[in-house]
Scaffold this active site. Structure first.
Site, mmCIF file in Angstrom:
data_model
loop_
_atom_site.group_PDB
_atom_site.id
_atom_site.type_symbol
_atom_site.label_atom_id
_atom_site.label_comp_id
_atom_site.label_asym_id
_atom_site.label_seq_id
_atom_site.Cartn_x
_atom_site.Cartn_y
_atom_site.Cartn_z
ATOM 1 N N SER A 29 0.866 -1.186 0.000
ATOM 2 C CA SER A 29 0.000 0.000 0.000
ATOM 3 C C SER A 29 0.898 1.230 0.000
ATOM 4 O O SER A 29 2.055 1.168 0.426
ATOM 5 C CB SER A 29 -0.857 0.004 1.267
ATOM 6 O OG SER A 29 -1.456 1.278 1.479
ATOM 7 N N TYR A 88 -2.573 -0.361 10.378
ATOM 8 C CA TYR A 88 -2.564 -0.789 8.971
ATOM 9 C C TYR A 88 -1.250 -0.369 8.307
ATOM 10 O O TYR A 88 -0.597 -1.163 7.621
ATOM 11 C CB TYR A 88 -3.752 -0.165 8.235
ATOM 12 C CG TYR A 88 -3.828 -0.524 6.779
ATOM 13 C CD1 TYR A 88 -4.360 -1.738 6.374
ATOM 14 C CD2 TYR A 88 -3.363 0.347 5.789
ATOM 15 C CE1 TYR A 88 -4.429 -2.077 5.027
ATOM 16 C CE2 TYR A 88 -3.429 0.016 4.446
ATOM 17 C CZ TYR A 88 -3.970 -1.195 4.072
ATOM 18 O OH TYR A 88 -4.034 -1.524 2.739
#
Lengths: 259, 260
Positions: A152, A165
């Protein structure tokens, strides 16, 4: 390495055996469809049986050799079975896309718990670790293979309210680089693809509200979210033999988000 | 890579693209020209050596594609401006531009460097890219589409003893790329970087100087081998295609694991 007559590396995607975890929605699903268009043979993996069988049937209806194999990537026994059944069914494993991931519980670090940490890291980090472990056991024996871990933009940058995250995706970046170094001399490549905001169910959950989604869009240099297909096409290229000297990299696909 | 087919949103195919490449006559530039020609693209070859340029032009035409050599020294704005204008005049537009012209300069310790060795390297590697971008973007913004790939190096990301000027110049191109990518993000024009590692070219041989240095450098590559220009070219072709319009301002290291 497969090379064309002209010396340019061929993609080798037709007939290649591709395994995708988290394949039932979003980027995973788009990736399966993209490999399907290239004539690859595909194992789609995920936790939801009915959706999995339906998706495999959808791919088969497109003329793709495809199979759904259940796996919860947090469980090593599931991964072992997944890899064994893939090799039983198709004879080898050429490309693995470790895409299974969760956004966990978004919120300030003061609201995070050991439970949310574990829930996020077990899928995003342990899941990738276990997947790579068993994929590489097969690929090392073959003497070839390519792994793409889906990270990501938050694997490279921080995000307010996304500490857990973001940390998990930073860990994936580190795992990718180290694994790449371990197998570089064996002809096996390991790379990451790092998507920015992409229009998926995960992003909707991440954003929390339509207003928040609009704000993200407005903050994007390109003024839009990415489409899952745009990430999938990069995963297909990075995974293919068309990129034989590419390893240990993180390819950022984020509409300029991290610049 | 298989021929790019028309995507659902009607984007341009590589077989219908006009591709401009600077530093096109040797090494990675030459391999890139041949790779785009294999996709059926029209290729404009920019370089400084007339005879080598004409030869490559002939070689590409023999593949059945349109090709044109335009003599250009990227250090001079009037030449870059003329290159871009001639390309548009002859072929109507520029879909893909590969800013590949670069020099290794004079490697050596910082204490041996001079304002002249700095200028020698930066005029081509940095000013050349700035001027190329300026005029390519002028055309592409008006078109509403385009993809630009600047060629940097592993040394655009990490340092190397004895290569301070070259390293500085390639870091500069990484910075220029990110900024221009942001400037153009909403215009349909994309700018990205390919950062090759050790690649089997004349430049690498000049850069390393001796067989011992060359072998020593290759031994640091995790894949244990030198890259081939064709392998870099395929990454450039991928970025030039319309397969991922969301990929902007990215730097794709093609280096056998050097940056891992």
């Amino acid at each position: 390495m497969i090379a064309t007559q002209t010396g340019y590396p061929a993609t080798g995607l037709s007939g290649a055996v591709v395994l995708i975890t988290g394949a039932l929605t979003g980027i995973g699903r788009a990736t399966a469809l993209a490999f399907g268009k290239e004539g690859s043979r595909i194992v789609v993996s995920g936790r939801r049986q009915q959706e999995g069988f339906d998706f495999a049937a959808e791919l088969q209806a497109m003329g793709v050799q495809a199979e759904f194999i259940f796996a919860d990537v947090r469980q090593e026994k599931d991964i072992i079975t997944l890899i064994e059944r893939t090799v039983e069914r198709f004879g080898r494993l050429d490309i693995a896309v470790n895409n299974a991931g969760t956004e966990g519980k978004i919120g300030p670090v003061t609201e995070q718990t050991a439970e949310n940490y574990a829930a996020t890291f077990e899928t995003n980090v342990l899941g990738v670790l276990l997947s790579m472990k068993h994929e590489l056991l097969v690929m090392k024996a073959q003497g070839r293979g390519s792994i793409v871990n889906v990270s990501s933009t938050l694997g490279i940058r921080g995000g307010s309210g996304a500490s857990v995250y973001s940390a998990s995706k930073h860990a994936v970046e580190g795992l990718t680089k180290s694994a790449a170094l371990e197998v570089a001399s064996l002809g096996i490549r390991v790379n990451a693809v790092a998507p920015g905001p992409i229009d998926t169910g995960m992003f909707d959950r991440f954003a929390g509200s339509p207003e928040s989604k609009e704000r993200t869009k407005a903050k994007q240099p390109v003024q839009r979210l990415g489409r899952p297909e745009e990430v999938a096409n990069v995963i297909v290229y990075v995974g293919s033999n068309g990129a034989p000297f590419l390893t240990g990299q993180s390819v950022v696909v984020d509409g300029g988000r991290s610049l | 890579m298989s021929k790019t087919t028309k995507s659902q949103n009607g984007k341009r195919e590589l077989s219908d693209s006009v591709v401009l490449i600077t530093g096109a006559l040797t090494g990675i530039g030459r391999a890139t020209a041949l790779a785009f020609a294999d996709e059926g693209s029209t290729v404009i070859l920019a370089g400084r050596r007339e005879e080598a340029g004409r030869e490559l032009e002939t070689e590409l035409r023999a593949k059945g594609v349109e090709a044109a050599f335009i003599k250009t020294d990227v250090r001079f704005e009037k030449e870059v401006e003329s290159l871009v204008d001639q390309t548009v005049k002859r072929f109507g537009r520029i879909d893909v531009a590969v800013n590949n012209a670069g020099v290794e300069g004079t490697p050596g310790p910082i204490t041996d460097q001079t304002a002249e060795s700095y200028a020698e390297t930066f005029d081509t590697n940095v000013l050349g890219v700035v001027l190329s971008l300026k005029h390519e973007v002028r055309v592409m913004k008006a078109q509403g589409h385009g993809s630009i790939i600047n060629i940097t190096s592993t040394y655009g990301h990490i340092g190397a003893a004895g290569a301070s000027i070259y390293v500085g110049s390639k870091h500069a191109v990484e910075g220029i790329t990110k900024s221009v990518a942001l400037e153009l993000a909403t215009t349909g024009v994309r700018v990205n970087v390919v950062a090759p590692g050790t690649t089997d070219t004349g430049m690498l041989k000049r850069f390393t100087g001796t067989k011992e240095n060359y072998d020593g450098l290759i031994s640091t590559v995790p894949m244990g081998r030198v890259g081939r220009p064709e392998e870099i070219a395929q990454a450039i072709v991928f970025l030039g295609s319309d397969k991922s319009p969301y990929l902007i301002g990215a730097s794709l290291g093609v280096d056998g694991g050097l940056l891992a």
